[in-house]
Scaffold this motif. Structure first.
Motif, PDB file in Angstrom:
ATOM      1  N   ASP A   1       0.820  -1.217   0.000  1.00  0.00           N
ATOM      2  CA  ASP A   1       0.000   0.000   0.000  1.00  0.00           C
ATOM      3  C   ASP A   1       0.854   1.267   0.000  1.00  0.00           C
ATOM      4  O   ASP A   1       0.349   2.355  -0.271  1.00  0.00           O
ATOM      5  N   LEU A   2       2.131   1.119   0.321  1.00  0.00           N
ATOM      6  CA  LEU A   2       3.044   2.268   0.308  1.00  0.00           C
ATOM      7  C   LEU A   2       3.576   2.550  -1.099  1.00  0.00           C
ATOM      8  O   LEU A   2       4.313   3.509  -1.297  1.00  0.00           O
ATOM      9  N   LEU A   3       3.187   1.707  -2.061  1.00  0.00           N
ATOM     10  CA  LEU A   3       3.691   1.843  -3.428  1.00  0.00           C
ATOM     11  C   LEU A   3       2.632   2.329  -4.419  1.00  0.00           C
ATOM     12  O   LEU A   3       2.877   2.351  -5.616  1.00  0.00           O
ATOM     13  N   ASN A   4       1.454   2.720  -3.926  1.00  0.00           N
ATOM     14  CA  ASN A   4       0.416   3.202  -4.842  1.00  0.00           C
ATOM     15  C   ASN A   4       0.341   4.726  -4.834  1.00  0.00           C
ATOM     16  O   ASN A   4       1.084   5.393  -4.116  1.00  0.00           O
ATOM     17  N   ASP A   5      -0.572   5.282  -5.624  1.00  0.00           N
ATOM     18  CA  ASP A   5      -0.688   6.738  -5.751  1.00  0.00           C
ATOM     19  C   ASP A   5      -1.371   7.422  -4.575  1.00  0.00           C
ATOM     20  O   ASP A   5      -1.289   8.632  -4.439  1.00  0.00           O
ATOM     21  N   ASP A   6      -2.072   6.662  -3.738  1.00  0.00           N
ATOM     22  CA  ASP A   6      -2.734   7.245  -2.569  1.00  0.00           C
ATOM     23  C   ASP A   6      -1.689   7.429  -1.480  1.00  0.00           C
ATOM     24  O   ASP A   6      -1.270   6.459  -0.846  1.00  0.00           O
ATOM     25  N   ILE A   7      -1.275   8.659  -1.269  1.00  0.00           N
ATOM     26  CA  ILE A   7      -0.173   8.899  -0.329  1.00  0.00           C
ATOM     27  C   ILE A   7      -0.655   9.240   1.076  1.00  0.00           C
ATOM     28  O   ILE A   7       0.164   9.512   1.952  1.00  0.00           O
ATOM     29  N   ARG A   8      -1.945   9.211   1.314  1.00  0.00           N
ATOM     30  CA  ARG A   8      -2.445   9.537   2.658  1.00  0.00           C
ATOM     31  C   ARG A   8      -1.961   8.525   3.695  1.00  0.00           C
ATOM     32  O   ARG A   8      -1.528   8.920   4.785  1.00  0.00           O
ATOM     33  N   ASP A   9      -2.024   7.215   3.363  1.00  0.00           N
ATOM     34  CA  ASP A   9      -1.569   6.203   4.313  1.00  0.00           C
ATOM     35  C   ASP A   9      -0.052   6.250   4.482  1.00  0.00           C
ATOM     36  O   ASP A   9       0.461   6.081   5.587  1.00  0.00           O
ATOM     37  N   ASP A  10       0.661   6.531   3.408  1.00  0.00           N
ATOM     38  CA  ASP A  10       2.128   6.678   3.492  1.00  0.00           C
ATOM     39  C   ASP A  10       2.466   7.832   4.440  1.00  0.00           C
ATOM     40  O   ASP A  10       3.355   7.724   5.288  1.00  0.00           O
ATOM     41  N   THR A  11       1.757   8.932   4.247  1.00  0.00           N
ATOM     42  CA  THR A  11       2.018  10.132   5.043  1.00  0.00           C
ATOM     43  C   THR A  11       1.679   9.892   6.509  1.00  0.00           C
ATOM     44  O   THR A  11       2.415  10.337   7.397  1.00  0.00           O
ATOM     45  N   ALA A  12       0.586   9.182   6.788  1.00  0.00           N
ATOM     46  CA  ALA A  12       0.226   8.870   8.177  1.00  0.00           C
ATOM     47  C   ALA A  12       1.340   8.066   8.844  1.00  0.00           C
ATOM     48  O   ALA A  12       1.716   8.334   9.992  1.00  0.00           O
ATOM     49  N   CYS A  13       1.896   7.116   8.120  1.00  0.00           N
ATOM     50  CA  CYS A  13       2.994   6.312   8.668  1.00  0.00           C
ATOM     51  C   CYS A  13       4.250   7.170   8.848  1.00  0.00           C
ATOM     52  O   CYS A  13       4.924   7.085   9.880  1.00  0.00           O
ATOM     53  N   ALA A  14       4.554   8.005   7.874  1.00  0.00           N
ATOM     54  CA  ALA A  14       5.729   8.879   7.980  1.00  0.00           C
ATOM     55  C   ALA A  14       5.581   9.854   9.146  1.00  0.00           C
ATOM     56  O   ALA A  14       6.561  10.141   9.849  1.00  0.00           O
ATOM     57  N   LEU A  15       4.373  10.345   9.372  1.00  0.00           N
ATOM     58  CA  LEU A  15       4.138  11.233  10.519  1.00  0.00           C
ATOM     59  C   LEU A  15       4.385  10.493  11.838  1.00  0.00           C
ATOM     60  O   LEU A  15       4.948  11.057  12.778  1.00  0.00           O
ATOM     61  N   LYS A  16       3.986   9.231  11.886  1.00  0.00           N
ATOM     62  CA  LYS A  16       4.218   8.428  13.092  1.00  0.00           C
ATOM     63  C   LYS A  16       5.720   8.253  13.331  1.00  0.00           C
ATOM     64  O   LYS A  16       6.196   8.387  14.455  1.00  0.00           O
ATOM     65  N   ILE A  17       6.442   7.970  12.257  1.00  0.00           N
ATOM     66  CA  ILE A  17       7.906   7.829  12.369  1.00  0.00           C
ATOM     67  C   ILE A  17       8.520   9.133  12.855  1.00  0.00           C
ATOM     68  O   ILE A  17       9.353   9.155  13.757  1.00  0.00           O
ATOM     69  N   MET A  18       8.078  10.241  12.251  1.00  0.00           N
ATOM     70  CA  MET A  18       8.628  11.553  12.615  1.00  0.00           C
ATOM     71  C   MET A  18       8.315  11.903  14.068  1.00  0.00           C
ATOM     72  O   MET A  18       9.163  12.433  14.781  1.00  0.00           O
ATOM     73  N   GLU A  19       7.099  11.586  14.520  1.00  0.00           N
ATOM     74  CA  GLU A  19       6.746  11.873  15.910  1.00  0.00           C
ATOM     75  C   GLU A  19       7.594  11.079  16.888  1.00  0.00           C
ATOM     76  O   GLU A  19       7.948  11.565  17.957  1.00  0.00           O
ATOM     77  N   GLU A  20       7.918   9.842  16.537  1.00  0.00           N
ATOM     78  CA  GLU A  20       8.709   8.991  17.428  1.00  0.00           C
ATOM     79  C   GLU A  20      10.208   9.268  17.356  1.00  0.00           C
ATOM     80  O   GLU A  20      10.902   9.182  18.364  1.00  0.00           O
ATOM     81  N   HIS A  21      10.704   9.592  16.152  1.00  0.00           N
ATOM     82  CA  HIS A  21      12.156   9.691  15.972  1.00  0.00           C
ATOM     83  C   HIS A  21      12.639  11.031  15.427  1.00  0.00           C
ATOM     84  O   HIS A  21      13.841  11.276  15.399  1.00  0.00           O
ATOM     85  N   GLY A  22      11.745  11.851  14.910  1.00  0.00           N
ATOM     86  CA  GLY A  22      12.141  13.102  14.279  1.00  0.00           C
ATOM     87  C   GLY A  22      12.593  12.858  12.849  1.00  0.00           C
ATOM     88  O   GLY A  22      12.687  11.717  12.391  1.00  0.00           O
ATOM     89  N   PHE A  23      12.868  13.941  12.152  1.00  0.00           N
ATOM     90  CA  PHE A  23      13.298  13.831  10.750  1.00  0.00           C
ATOM     91  C   PHE A  23      14.654  13.147  10.618  1.00  0.00           C
ATOM     92  O   PHE A  23      14.968  12.584   9.577  1.00  0.00           O
ATOM     93  N   GLN A  24      15.470  13.185  11.668  1.00  0.00           N
ATOM     94  CA  GLN A  24      16.790  12.564  11.592  1.00  0.00           C
ATOM     95  C   GLN A  24      16.709  11.055  11.419  1.00  0.00           C
ATOM     96  O   GLN A  24      17.718  10.416  11.120  1.00  0.00           O
TER      97      GLN A  24
END
Length: 184
Positions: A97-120
């Motif tokens: 699901d991270l490889l399709n054109d709908d980026i909302r789920d990708d972004t939700a996961c990336a936001l979770k990563i960023m909240e836990e670890h930051g952009f670094q």
């Protein structure tokens, strides 16, 4: 060996017609991200830079490292955050699901990563985007983006206030000049 290579090339060409893949333009990506809940407008340039550096803004980007670990999609999310073939991982999402054109789920996961670890968490962000405002400055030139950067809006507000003050002062001077001409 040659047959296997030709088979792989032919299969890739056939499947590419059915592939849901999209390569965003920088402005298109900025506009799409600005419409997704959770992306703070003040970090829009940071997200665009991250995506540009890790996946070249391509939704179907898939990286397989030498140790066999994979990273998926626009944000190159590692397989620990998703599960192949079914929902799972730390984001409870199918890796596919991270490889399709709908980026909302990708972004939700990336936001979770960023909240836990930051952009670094993304090493390319640290080496290519941190302390670099080039892309941030570029996206605020995008005609479809209905938002001004905080710096530009502050400057424009200051400039418009200054223009209003000058206009008022001109009006006052003109009325004083007219009064002084009438009294003389």
């Amino acid at each position: 060996m040659r047959f296997a290579f030709l088979f792989l090339v032919a299969t890739s060409l056939v499947l590419s017609d059915y592939c849901e893949c999209k390569q965003f333009t920088r402005c298109g990506l900025a506009k799409t991200l600005s419409q997704i809940k959770g992306i703070k407008k003040s970090f829009l340039g940071t997200w665009v830079c991250l995506i540009e550096k890790v996946s070249k803004r391509e939704t179907t980007a898939l990286t397989v490292k030498s140790n066999g670990k994979k990273a998926y999609g626009l944000y190159q999310i590692p397989s620990e955050w998703c599960k192949e073939g079914k929902r799972g991982g730390r984001c409870n999402i199918k890796c596919e699901d991270l490889l399709n054109d709908d980026i909302r789920d990708d972004t939700a996961c990336a936001l979770k990563i960023m909240e836990e670890h930051g952009f670094q968490y993304w090493s390319l962000w640290t080496t290519r985007c941190k302390n670099d405002n080039f892309i941030t400055n570029e996206i605020y030139k995008c005609p479809d983006l209905n938002r001004l950067s905080p710096e530009r809006s502050l400057f424009l507000n200051r400039g418009s206030a200054l223009r209003r003050r000058r206009s008022i002062n001109r009006t006052i001077r003109k009325s004083r000049f007219r009064r002084s001409r009438r009294t003389n």
